[in-house]
Write a protein that holds these residues in place. Structure first.
Motif, PDB file in Angstrom:
ATOM      1  N   ALA A  62     -12.337 -96.852  26.337  1.00 49.59           N
ATOM      2  CA  ALA A  62     -11.087 -96.391  25.365  1.00 49.59           C
ATOM      3  C   ALA A  62     -10.394 -97.793  25.233  1.00 49.59           C
ATOM      4  O   ALA A  62      -9.641 -97.919  24.405  1.00 49.59           O
ATOM      5  CB  ALA A  62     -10.591 -95.389  26.075  1.00 49.59           C
ATOM      6  N   LYS A  63     -10.113 -98.622  26.303  1.00 48.59           N
ATOM      7  CA  LYS A  63      -9.712 -99.842  26.336  1.00 48.59           C
ATOM      8  C   LYS A  63     -10.321-101.013  25.714  1.00 48.59           C
ATOM      9  O   LYS A  63     -10.048-101.945  25.138  1.00 48.59           O
ATOM     10  CB  LYS A  63      -9.127-100.403  27.698  1.00 48.59           C
ATOM     11  CG  LYS A  63      -7.849 -99.449  28.143  1.00 48.59           C
ATOM     12  CD  LYS A  63      -7.331-100.097  29.324  1.00 48.59           C
ATOM     13  CE  LYS A  63      -6.012 -99.318  29.759  1.00 48.59           C
ATOM     14  NZ  LYS A  63      -5.444-100.045  31.019  1.00 48.59           N
ATOM     15  N   PHE A  64     -11.858-101.260  26.118  1.00 46.54           N
ATOM     16  CA  PHE A  64     -12.709-102.263  25.560  1.00 46.54           C
ATOM     17  C   PHE A  64     -13.770-102.098  24.686  1.00 46.54           C
ATOM     18  O   PHE A  64     -14.330-102.950  24.510  1.00 46.54           O
ATOM     19  CB  PHE A  64     -13.216-102.892  27.058  1.00 46.54           C
ATOM     20  CG  PHE A  64     -12.129-103.514  28.237  1.00 46.54           C
ATOM     21  CD1 PHE A  64     -11.643-105.004  27.861  1.00 46.54           C
ATOM     22  CD2 PHE A  64     -11.473-102.542  29.083  1.00 46.54           C
ATOM     23  CE1 PHE A  64     -10.806-105.312  28.776  1.00 46.54           C
ATOM     24  CE2 PHE A  64     -10.765-103.206  29.596  1.00 46.54           C
ATOM     25  CZ  PHE A  64     -10.105-104.467  29.811  1.00 46.54           C
ATOM     26  N   THR A  82      -4.794-104.582  30.056  1.00 51.47           N
ATOM     27  CA  THR A  82      -4.452-104.374  28.549  1.00 51.47           C
ATOM     28  C   THR A  82      -5.400-104.140  27.838  1.00 51.47           C
ATOM     29  O   THR A  82      -6.607-104.448  27.991  1.00 51.47           O
ATOM     30  CB  THR A  82      -3.846-106.222  28.065  1.00 51.47           C
ATOM     31  OG1 THR A  82      -3.020-106.334  28.900  1.00 51.47           O
ATOM     32  CG2 THR A  82      -3.130-105.892  26.810  1.00 51.47           C
ATOM     33  N   ARG A  83      -5.178-103.262  26.861  1.00 54.03           N
ATOM     34  CA  ARG A  83      -5.988-102.880  25.946  1.00 54.03           C
ATOM     35  C   ARG A  83      -6.455-103.823  25.193  1.00 54.03           C
ATOM     36  O   ARG A  83      -5.781-104.673  24.728  1.00 54.03           O
ATOM     37  CB  ARG A  83      -5.764-101.666  24.856  1.00 54.03           C
ATOM     38  CG  ARG A  83      -5.116-100.424  25.584  1.00 54.03           C
ATOM     39  CD  ARG A  83      -4.236 -99.670  24.773  1.00 54.03           C
ATOM     40  NE  ARG A  83      -4.164 -98.444  25.052  1.00 54.03           N
ATOM     41  CZ  ARG A  83      -3.264 -97.896  26.208  1.00 54.03           C
ATOM     42  NH1 ARG A  83      -2.606 -98.784  26.655  1.00 54.03           N
ATOM     43  NH2 ARG A  83      -3.164 -96.600  26.652  1.00 54.03           N
ATOM     44  N   SER A  85      -7.258-104.026  21.879  1.00 52.98           N
ATOM     45  CA  SER A  85      -6.681-104.171  20.672  1.00 52.98           C
ATOM     46  C   SER A  85      -5.336-104.968  20.783  1.00 52.98           C
ATOM     47  O   SER A  85      -5.086-106.001  20.008  1.00 52.98           O
ATOM     48  CB  SER A  85      -6.485-102.957  19.932  1.00 52.98           C
ATOM     49  OG  SER A  85      -5.726-102.272  20.921  1.00 52.98           O
ATOM     50  N   VAL A 227       0.542 -98.063  20.976  1.00 52.67           N
ATOM     51  CA  VAL A 227      -0.529 -97.931  20.616  1.00 52.67           C
ATOM     52  C   VAL A 227      -0.988 -96.570  20.475  1.00 52.67           C
ATOM     53  O   VAL A 227      -1.067 -95.827  21.571  1.00 52.67           O
ATOM     54  CB  VAL A 227      -1.546 -98.744  21.446  1.00 52.67           C
ATOM     55  CG1 VAL A 227      -3.178 -98.543  20.897  1.00 52.67           C
ATOM     56  CG2 VAL A 227      -1.328-100.230  21.801  1.00 52.67           C
TER      57      VAL A 227
END
Length: 396
Positions: A62-64, A82-83, A85, A227
C-alpha cells in the motif's frame, strides 16, 4: 525484530525462502506456512524472520507498491515510513532547488532515502537504531556508492558536506513492533535542535499533521499533505527548500494525481451561508493549512456554520481540494425518527460524517438499523446551535 532474527534473515537461505513464499496475508496463512517450514527442518529464528517479512511485504504494498517485494521491514518501521507517492514529491523539491546531496537524519527503513537516490541525489542515511539501520542498508543497496548508511544519532552527524537535510524526528517510543506516541517535548532529536539546524541549513522536517501551529518556526513554509482522503503529515521547509512567498500550502494526492494550493499566510474565511443545493467537504490538509476560504471562493460557497468546516452553496462546482455532495433533504437528527425516515427511503448503506457534534458514527449507525438497497451520505453537524442531519449523495 531482535538481532537473532535479523541475523537469520540476512542470509542467502532466508532470502531464497522469502522469495519463494506466496503472500502471507492472514493468521491462517501464518500458521500454515510456519508449520510447513518447521516440518522442512528450518529453525525457529529463520522461520519467524521469513514469515514475518512476507507478511510485512504484503502490507507494505500500500505504501511502496512493487518496491515492497524487494525490501525488508520492521512493523514499526513500516507504520512510520512515508508513502512512496509522498516521498517522490519531497525528493522532487530537493531536485528542483538544485540541491545535489542530502542527509536523511532518522531514515528509518529508508523510504525517503529511496526517493532521494532515485532522483540522483547523493544521500547520507542515518538512524539511531542499529537493526533499523541494517534494514535501511539492505533496502538502499541498489544505489551503491550513491548512498551511505550509518548507525548513529542525528545530533552527532556532521552535515557540513551535504547541501541539505531531511529530518523525521521520532514521535513514538523506541522499538520494532508496538510503540506509543510521545509529546512534542520528547521528540528525538528534540525540536529546538531540529529547528536550529533548519535555520542554518536548507531542511525539510516531517511532523504529524496535528502539530501545534503556534510552535512552528518563523520564516519557514508549512505544507500539509493529504493522500487518498487521509491527512498524513506536515512538512516544514526552510532555506532554499522553502518557496518564496509561500507560508501555507496544502498538497492533495489522490491516486496518480496531485494538486496544491498555496498562500503567504492563513486565508480569510467566507461568511456563513444557509444550506444550499451542495455540501463540500474540504480535504484535511486544506483545513489544517487554514486555506478553506480560498477553496470556498472557488466553489462559490461558504461554511454551514461558524467553526464548522463544511461548505455549502448552490453552484454546481468541483474542486480537487474538496469532495462534493448534492443535498437531498434535512432529516431529524434524533436516531429514532431518523431511522424511520431512512427505512422509508430504502437506505441500507449509509456513509456518516460528523463535525461539531459528539457522536460515534459506528454506534450511531447501529441505532439506525439500516435496511434496503439504496445508499447515501449523512452529515451530522451543528447549524444555528442545533444538531442537524443532512442527507446527501456523493458526486462523482
Amino acid at each position: 525484530m531482535e538481532h537473532a532474527e535479523l541475523d537469520a534473515l540476512l542470509t542467502p537461505q532466508a532470502m531464497a525462502l522469502l522469495d519463494e513464499l506466496d503472500p502471507v496475508e492472514t493468521t491462517n496463512d501464518v500458521a500454515r506456512v510456519v508449520s510447513r517450514l518447521r516440518a522442512a527442518g528450518h529453525g525457529p529464528d529463520l522461520v519467524s524472520a521469513v514469515v514475518g517479512q512476507s507478511r510485512l511485504r504484503h502490507r507494505a504494498t500500500a505504501k511502496f507498491g512493487e518496491f515492497a517485494g524487494r525490501m525488508l521491514f520492521t512493523k514499526a518501521g513500516l507504520e512510520q515510513a512515508t508513502r512512496m507517492s509522498v516521498s517522490a514529491h519531497h525528493a522532487g523539491r530537493f531536485a528542483r532547488a538544485g540541491l545535489t546531496s542530502v542527509a536523511d537524519l532518522g531514515c528509518g527503513i529508508g523510504g525517503d532515502s529511496l526517493a532521494f537516490a532515485a532522483l540522483g541525489l547523493r544521500v547520507l542515511s542515518v538512524d539511531a537504531d542499529d537493526v533499523t539501520a541494517a534494514l535501511a542498508a539492505y533496502n538502499l543497496r541498489p544505489f551503491g556508492d550513491a548512498v551511505e548508511v550509518r548507525h548513529g544519532t542525528a545530533e552527532e552527524t556532521n552535515v557540513d558536506d551535504v547541501d541539505a537535510v531531511w529530518l523525521d524526528p521520532a514521535r513514538r517510543t523506541t522499538g520494532h513492533s508496538e510503540t506509543r506516541r510521545v509529546s512534542a517535548d520528547d521528540y528525538s532529536p528534540n525540536l529546538d535542535w531540529t529547528f536550529a539546524l533548519a535555520a542554518r541549513k536548507p531542511a525539510g522536517i516531517k511532523l504529524g499533521p496535528a502539530h501545534d501551529r503556534d510552535a512552528l518556526p518563523e520564516g519557514c513554509e508549512a505544507q500539509w499533505i493529504s493522500v487518498d482522503g487521509s491527512t498524513v503529515e506536515l512538512v516544514v521547509w526552510s532555506g532554499a527548500l522553502a518557496r518564496e512567498g509561500v507560508g501555507r500550502a496544502a498538497l492533495v494526492i489522490r491516486g496518480d494525481a496531485a494538486h496544491e494550493i498555496t498562500a503567504p499566510e492563513d486565508t480569510a474565511d467566507e461568511p456563513v451561508r444557509e444550506l444550499g443545493s451542495f455540501i463540500h467537504e474540504p480535504e484535511g490538509s486544506v483545513i489544517r493549512a487554514r486555506l478553506i476560504g480560498d477553496v470556498a471562493r472557488a466553489l462559490e460557497a461558504g461554511p454551514v456554520a461558524e467553526q464548522i468546516a463544511y461548505l455549502t452553496g448552490d453552484a454546481d462546482r468541483r474542486s480537487p481540494f474538496a469532495t462534493t455532495f448534492r443535498v437531498r433533504e434535512v432529516l431529524p437528527a434524533d436516531p429514532k425518527p431518523l431511522a424511520k425516515a431512512l427505512k422509508e427511503r430504502g437506505i441500507g448503506t449509509l456513509e456518516i460524517k460528523k463535525r461539531g457534534v459528539d457522536i460515534d458514527p459506528a454506534e450511531f449507525r447501529k441505532k439506525l438499523k439500516l435496511s434496503g438497497k439504496a445508499k447515501a451520505t449523512l452529515f451530522v453537524t451543528r447549524i444555528g446551535g442545533r444538531r442537524t442531519a443532512i442527507l446527501a449523495d456523493r458526486m462523482e
